[in-house]
Design a protein around this motif. Structure first.
Motif: not given
Length: 160
Positions: A53-75
């Motif tokens: 969460l320390s990473d997820l909560l501070k991800f930029s738009r590019e970090q959240f949406y720009g990786k192959e693990s975006t589905g995991h971030y949605y989960d």
């Protein structure tokens, strides 16, 4: 990004029933998001790691949406929103996170200020452990969800 997508996934499984009364108050039925629930349960079963969460909560738009693990971030975003809205007991400091975030964001239009206000005094590492413990313990999850302790689902007021 986490809150936007987490709320989107959370409310994605609601169904409009009808409007009632003056002003047309919406009556909706909440249906569990079995897709996201299954993804979280499967990740736990397989022993895989969740994004911190320390990473997820501070991800930029590019970090959240720009990786192959975006589905995991949605989960994880869905799971965190679900936990904050339905899995926390009355009086929990976690109950204030979403309303404070949304209220501060509406007032300031500044996501950083909203984050600081919402998570003031919150131990992110403890929150990370707590949401995961909630999902790992199905008996606890069922007890909380059926005890009437679930937080009311708050929808931000409309702008005038």
């Amino acid at each position: 990004n986490w809150l936007n997508e987490g709320l989107g996934e959370f409310f994605n499984s609601t169904r409009f029933i009808r409007t009632e009364g003056k002003g047309g108050k919406a009556v909706v039925e909440f249906v569990e998001n079995t897709y996201r629930q299954g993804a979280i349960d499967y990740t736990i079963k397989m022993g895989w790691k969740f994004v911190a969460l320390s990473d997820l909560l501070k991800f930029s738009r590019e970090q959240f949406y720009g990786k192959e693990s975006t589905g995991h971030y949605y989960d994880v975003s869905w799971a965190l929103v679900y936990y904050l809205l339905k899995g926390t007991a009355e009086g929990s400091p976690y109950r204030k996170i979403i309303p404070t975030y949304l209220g501060t964001l509406e007032e300031t239009r500044n996501p950083d200020a909203a984050y600081e206000a919402a998570f003031e005094g919150i131990d992110i590492a403890a929150l990370d452990r707590d949401w995961l413990a909630f999902f790992e313990n199905q008996a606890l999850r069922a007890k909380i969800l059926h005890s009437g302790q679930a937080a009311p689902i708050l929808i931000p007021r409309q702008r005038k």
